[in-house]
Every structure is written in C-alpha cells, then in structure tokens.
Design an enzyme around this catalytic site. Structure first.
Site, short mmCIF file in Angstrom:
data_model
loop_
_atom_site.label_atom_id
_atom_site.label_comp_id
_atom_site.label_asym_id
_atom_site.label_seq_id
_atom_site.Cartn_x
_atom_site.Cartn_y
_atom_site.Cartn_z
N LYS A 14 0.83 -1.22 0.00
CA LYS A 14 0.00 0.00 0.00
C LYS A 14 0.85 1.26 0.00
O LYS A 14 0.64 2.16 -0.79
CB LYS A 14 -0.90 0.06 1.25
CG LYS A 14 -1.92 -1.04 1.34
CD LYS A 14 -2.82 -0.83 2.55
CE LYS A 14 -2.11 -1.02 3.88
NZ LYS A 14 -1.77 -2.40 4.21
N ARG A 89 -10.04 1.27 8.83
CA ARG A 89 -9.67 -0.10 9.19
C ARG A 89 -10.85 -0.88 9.74
O ARG A 89 -10.73 -2.07 9.99
CB ARG A 89 -8.62 -0.09 10.30
CG ARG A 89 -7.20 0.27 9.92
CD ARG A 89 -6.43 -0.91 9.35
NE ARG A 89 -5.18 -1.24 9.95
CZ ARG A 89 -4.00 -0.69 9.66
NH1 ARG A 89 -3.91 0.30 8.81
NH2 ARG A 89 -2.92 -1.13 10.23
N ARG A 123 10.84 -7.34 5.75
CA ARG A 123 10.75 -5.90 5.47
C ARG A 123 11.69 -5.11 6.39
O ARG A 123 11.85 -5.41 7.57
CB ARG A 123 9.30 -5.46 5.70
CG ARG A 123 9.10 -3.97 5.80
CD ARG A 123 7.69 -3.58 5.50
NE ARG A 123 6.72 -4.01 6.50
CZ ARG A 123 5.41 -3.85 6.35
NH1 ARG A 123 4.93 -3.30 5.24
NH2 ARG A 123 4.58 -4.24 7.29
N ARG A 156 10.38 -2.91 11.52
CA ARG A 156 9.28 -2.27 12.23
C ARG A 156 9.04 -3.05 13.51
O ARG A 156 9.14 -4.28 13.52
CB ARG A 156 8.01 -2.32 11.37
CG ARG A 156 7.89 -1.16 10.42
CD ARG A 156 6.72 -1.31 9.48
NE ARG A 156 5.43 -1.55 10.14
CZ ARG A 156 4.26 -1.34 9.56
NH1 ARG A 156 4.20 -0.87 8.32
NH2 ARG A 156 3.13 -1.58 10.19
N ARG A 167 -2.44 -8.60 13.62
CA ARG A 167 -2.82 -7.65 12.56
C ARG A 167 -3.61 -8.35 11.45
O ARG A 167 -4.57 -7.79 10.90
CB ARG A 167 -1.57 -6.96 11.99
CG ARG A 167 -0.98 -5.95 12.98
CD ARG A 167 0.51 -5.77 12.79
NE ARG A 167 0.85 -5.08 11.57
CZ ARG A 167 2.02 -5.24 10.93
NH1 ARG A 167 2.93 -6.04 11.39
NH2 ARG A 167 2.25 -4.56 9.83
P1 AMP Z 1 0.20 0.42 9.24
O1 AMP Z 1 1.49 1.11 8.95
O2 AMP Z 1 -0.95 0.91 8.41
O3 AMP Z 1 0.33 -1.09 9.20
O4 AMP Z 1 -0.20 0.80 10.75
C1 AMP Z 1 0.65 0.46 11.82
C2 AMP Z 1 -0.14 0.44 13.11
O5 AMP Z 1 -0.69 1.74 13.38
C3 AMP Z 1 -1.34 -0.50 13.12
O6 AMP Z 1 -0.99 -1.84 13.41
C4 AMP Z 1 -2.18 0.13 14.23
O7 AMP Z 1 -1.64 -0.15 15.51
C5 AMP Z 1 -1.99 1.62 13.96
N1 AMP Z 1 -2.97 2.11 12.96
C6 AMP Z 1 -2.72 2.59 11.72
N2 AMP Z 1 -3.84 2.94 11.10
C7 AMP Z 1 -4.85 2.67 11.97
C8 AMP Z 1 -6.28 2.79 11.90
N3 AMP Z 1 -6.89 3.28 10.82
N4 AMP Z 1 -6.99 2.40 12.99
C9 AMP Z 1 -6.40 1.93 14.10
N5 AMP Z 1 -5.08 1.76 14.23
C10 AMP Z 1 -4.30 2.14 13.17
#
Ligand code: AMP
Length: 213
Positions: A14, A89, A123, A156, A167
C-alpha cells in the site's frame, strides 16, 4: 480533484503504491501508520499513547485515529487530491470517512495470506525517512543504510510473528467487511498485488484513467 483510498492486507505494498501515485500526481499521501511511527520516533505524547498498542499489532482507538485523519485533511492544502492508506480499518472508521468525503476510487491490493509472512518479516524500513525496503525489492545488498537518506534500516516494531498474527486477524475480522460497504457505494479496483511494483502501478494508473504527470 482526486480522492483515493488504498487498502490491502499487511505487506501488500500500500505504502509503496500510494507514494508512487502521490509523487507523480501531486496527491497528498496520508498514512496513519506513518504518522504514528513518526510520533513514536520523536517521543511525542501521541507517540507514548500509541507505542505499546502498535507494537502488539493492535488497532489504535477509533476516536484518536479519526481526530488524526480529520486534522491531517484539514491542515493540508490538497489542491489535487489525496490518497489515504491504512485508513479506514473498520466499519466505524469507514462510516466516519464516508460522511465527510466522497471517494473516487478504492484501490484494493489483493494478496494471499501465505505471501504475507515472508514479505513482512523480511521488510526493513529506514529509521530516517521511513522508506520501505522489502516490498520495492530495493534492499541494498552490502549496506544496512538507506540509499536515499543514509538512515539505518531497521525492522518495524510490529513486524514480528506475534504482532503480525494479530494484525492479520484484525484485517480479516474488521477491515475486510468494509470492502463490501465500499463496493456498494464506491468504485473498488481489485488489483493483483503479487506482481512487480511497476506492473501494479501501471495497472492502477490505467484503470484510474491517469496518465503521467
Ligand atoms: P500500518 O502502517 O498501516 O500497518 O499501521 C501500523 C499500526 O498503526 C497499526 O498496526 C495500528 O496499531 C496503527 N494504525 C494505523 N492505522 C490505523 C487505523 N486506521 N486504525 C487503528 N489503528 C491504526
């Protein structure tokens, strides 16, 4: 004005695809995960609030996420539009979003669960600029440093098998149901994310009717 949402399972690319679109078409790229990671890195109050939740692979509270998105969209001068990644989400976030914005397209990157672990666990991200080095296949062979800014490449904190399992569960239980909601209201582009970065990008641009520049 172009308003896009990009969705897909962890490791489906993404961020990479959103950045490529954003840079060529002057779109503001909004990644809620990047905003949180920046805050954790900078030891802000927000960072302290979300750090443990993120590291465990859990979702941050909806109200907090919505206020971040609202503020980001309010602050930015998005003359040409935006592409938002990692949000919504769950159903509540999707409803909040659709109340305020009509979306031109939802880009859905499709990847089988079996592909996810290999991609995510290998990653690395740059601690300096946040560039993602796995999906784009650009992991510098001889150096542990980012080819763009020279920052250290690190994992990460949530790219561990345990956090990934949480996740993935959330993705299937909470995020996938909103695709149906978008299918009813908006145009959803189903994109095969197993292919190379450039092929996927061309496919997206072709189907969105975007041409370079
Ligand atoms: P990502 O980089 O999109 O995988 O986001 C990393 C982490 O940030 C996720 O595992 C959540 O802990 C938090 N996070 C990101 N976007 C959201 C969202 N829309 N709702 C809730 N938590 C989020």
């Amino acid at each position: 004005m172009r308003k896009y949402v990009i969705m897909g399972i962890q490791g489906s690319g993404k961020g990479t695809q959103a950045q490529l679109l954003a840079s060529d078409f002057d779109l503001v790229h909004i990644s809620v995960g990047d905003i949180f990671r920046w805050n954790v890195e900078q030891h802000t109050k927000l960072g302290a609030q979300v750090r443990r939740i993120m590291a465990a692979g859990e979702l941050v509270d909806d109200e907090l996420v919505e206020s971040i998105v609202r503020q980001r969209l309010h602050d930015h001068d998005w003359n040409y539009g935006f592409i938002i990644d990692g949000f919504p989400r769950n159903v509540r976030q999707a409803e909040f979003f659709l109340e305020s914005f009509d979306i031109d397209a939802v880009i859905l990157l499709e990847l089988a669960d079996e592909e996810v672990a290999t991609r995510v666990l290998s990653r690395r991200i740059c601690a300096g600029c946040g560039l993602d080095y796995n999906i784009v296949g650009r992991l510098p062979e001889e150096s542990e440093r980012c080819a763009t800014c020279g920052g250290m490449l690190v994992m990460r904190e949530d790219d561990t098998p345990e956090a990934l399992a949480a996740r993935l569960r959330d993705y299937h239980d909470k995020t996938q149901p909103i695709i149906e909601l978008f299918e009813r209201k908006e145009c959803v582009l189903h994109v095969d994310a197993k292919r190379g970065v450039d092929v996927i990008q061309d496919d997206i641009r072709g189907r969105l009717g975007l041409r370079d520049g």
